[in-house]
Design an enzyme around this catalytic site. Sequence first.
Site, PDB file in Angstrom:
ATOM      1  N   GLU A 189      53.627 131.346  58.339  1.00 45.10           N
ATOM      2  CA  GLU A 189      54.850 131.589  57.613  1.00 45.10           C
ATOM      3  C   GLU A 189      55.244 132.836  57.088  1.00 45.10           C
ATOM      4  O   GLU A 189      55.799 132.877  55.766  1.00 45.10           O
ATOM      5  CB  GLU A 189      55.138 130.331  56.444  1.00 45.10           C
ATOM      6  CG  GLU A 189      54.920 128.802  57.107  1.00 45.10           C
ATOM      7  CD  GLU A 189      55.468 127.945  56.217  1.00 45.10           C
ATOM      8  OE1 GLU A 189      55.186 127.983  55.037  1.00 45.10           O
ATOM      9  OE2 GLU A 189      55.713 126.837  56.652  1.00 45.10           O
ATOM     10  N   GLU A 215      55.092 122.658  62.548  1.00 45.01           N
ATOM     11  CA  GLU A 215      54.852 121.719  61.538  1.00 45.01           C
ATOM     12  C   GLU A 215      56.323 121.090  61.226  1.00 45.01           C
ATOM     13  O   GLU A 215      57.111 121.629  61.524  1.00 45.01           O
ATOM     14  CB  GLU A 215      54.837 122.962  60.342  1.00 45.01           C
ATOM     15  CG  GLU A 215      53.580 123.401  60.136  1.00 45.01           C
ATOM     16  CD  GLU A 215      53.338 124.159  58.681  1.00 45.01           C
ATOM     17  OE1 GLU A 215      54.086 123.777  57.775  1.00 45.01           O
ATOM     18  OE2 GLU A 215      52.701 125.249  58.512  1.00 45.01           O
TER      19      GLU A 215
END
Length: 707
Positions: free
Chosen positions: A493, A598
């Site tokens: 991320e 995710e």
Amino acid sequence: STGLVRMKTIRFSLVLLCVISQVLSQTCNNLLFSWENSLENWNVPTDASWNNCAQPDLYSMTRNPTLGLYTLRVAFDHQSGKQATYIHEPSTPLDFSSFSHLRFDIYKGSYSNEPPTIAVSLTTGDTWDWYESTPQSFAGAGAHTVTVSFATAYWKSSSTGWAYTGVVGSLNKIRRIAIILQPQNAGFNEAFIDNMNLCVQGNPTLTPTPRPTIAPTITPTPRPTPRPTVAPPTPNPTPRPTPRPTVAPPTPNPTPRPTPRPTVAPPTPNPTPRPTPRPTVAPPTPNPTPRPTPRPTVAPTLPPPTISSSAFVRRNGTSFRLRNCPFYFVGTNNYYLMYKSTTMVDNVFNDAVAMGLKVIRAWAFLDIGSLDGSVWSVDGMKDNTYLQYWDKTTNAPAYNDIGFRKVDYYLKKARDTGIKVIVVFTNNWRDFGGADQYLAWYGLSNHADFYTNPTVKQAYKNYMNYVLNRVNFYTGIKYKDDDSIFAFELANEPRCQSCGTATLTNWVSEMSTYFKSIDTNHLLGVGDEGFLTGGSVWYRDGSQGSDYDALVALPNIDFGTAHLYADNWGFSTTDAQNWITDHIQKAAAVGKPAIIEEFGDKYNKGIYDSWLNLVESSGGAGSLYWMLASRQDDGSLYPDYDGYTVYNDASTAAGIIRNHATTMNGRNTVCVSTVLVENEGSGGSPVRPVFLIVLFCVFVLGLLINK
């Protein structure tokens, strides 16, 4: 009589001199066990035949400045007629045939006479022959060294009638190593064992074995990570590091997002094991039944397996391919594989297999400050494990070989179970160190410096190079040659809210080019959340410093990634659906696959069904939910700290994921009979040599017919 006494004295002196010369002529630099980060599969036997009084709470490490940062703590609560025994049973026999001695250090506790003696036992050969050394006596508290010779006739076994007159046989097949303490006084005591080495006779200089990448200093006190105002977490596991804002205005110098915290009881520090009463057990037998353990502590001596290039996952246009078949998949994430026990790793992989999952995304980072605490740790060790730390002697990051064996093991388990792994190099968030730990090493505080500072970028490249060229302790395969790895990702991320999107795009371009210069076997992804530009809401307006379109279009990035947390991001049903289809379509526009790597909704897991149906119908190449956890060492379930965990159970969410896995796996059965030759990892145009052969055969047949 005086002459006889003199001759006996001379004889004794010669024997003593011989023993001393043997000890001084050993080279002991073949480290077997250091116990720096784990028990390394040493445990107390539970079979009653061992007549054991050792404590069963051996799972905690202890710090002892005399011996090193960590040691094997052996506790015992002596009862009459019992001994304290600790054993190691490798799953693959060890080969000691090239060595002459075994040596280790022991530090006795406060009771100077306990234990008064210690012996070593080896079980060898195909018939598990039992050998036990003559007990060695040592008095007084403090540090002692224990040395046993394999060739000296002071071992007892059934072949010697249990007299100490034999030598060890079948040294090329060591099935078990045992340390046997013979307590004398009733009550509780403890000792500390460290630095078990194999020694070679013949070198006049005794070389002590250094701990691998471990400085013998005091344990650092990690600086705590700022936490939100919720109940404190339990000490070891760190909940999933993913930010979930409802809005996200850019800030000039962002502090990495605090991880969501569960409402749980306050943490307690790692306890020093307390004595536990032992049950009354039966008398010992000389040759107990062997019980193999899951993993060896010494790497097998067999040559590594030959890896076929066809065993690596390739991209084929907007999908993946494994050998000659499509590779659509459902997978999961797990953040604790790189620091938990082998049992807990096994449980996760076994549950993944049972659910039909094909890929697990896992971390290959756990960064701390310096070992003496003078350089700040942003998050600290986990279960006494760390992978990268600041070395004050070189003023540079260093790598912990013992810690990396945890990563080695989960890659070995992936190979054993046929599951592929996405390996992530670092974290944008401070959980497990990540970008902020790099900044702490170099005295920087602006998060953007991780992506722009030349020194920090070089440190990241050095780490990437170490990981890719690391040889797995268990398989003997370099990571860059390991086909159990599906892909690598540059970071978890990555964001740069104080930057324009060009900063992160340039960093990814530079690092992906460097990666491909080392590893041409594996696919590479960014690991980003998929933030977009050009819109009016925070996740589509470029304010997070990330541009999905620019990243997925880079030549050395092989697939697009998107994360989806509707509950934390304030998504409506339509927002979530558009998020899935937009990312699949944008990757397809540049000829690449996309995965939703995710996703989660802690309040409405039933929504997974519509999300996953959309992945299937929109041409998504794969999906990985957050997250799969399984049983802990004590048999209890690993807690659902962030509310997103889906276990392998009878829940609605688990059923949805299993059904989706069945559908996606069913697409992998349509295989082609030709061999696809592609540009390694880049999804080049397939060439079909079999087709050319068929054309040639038709041509020859035509010539024959004309004749």
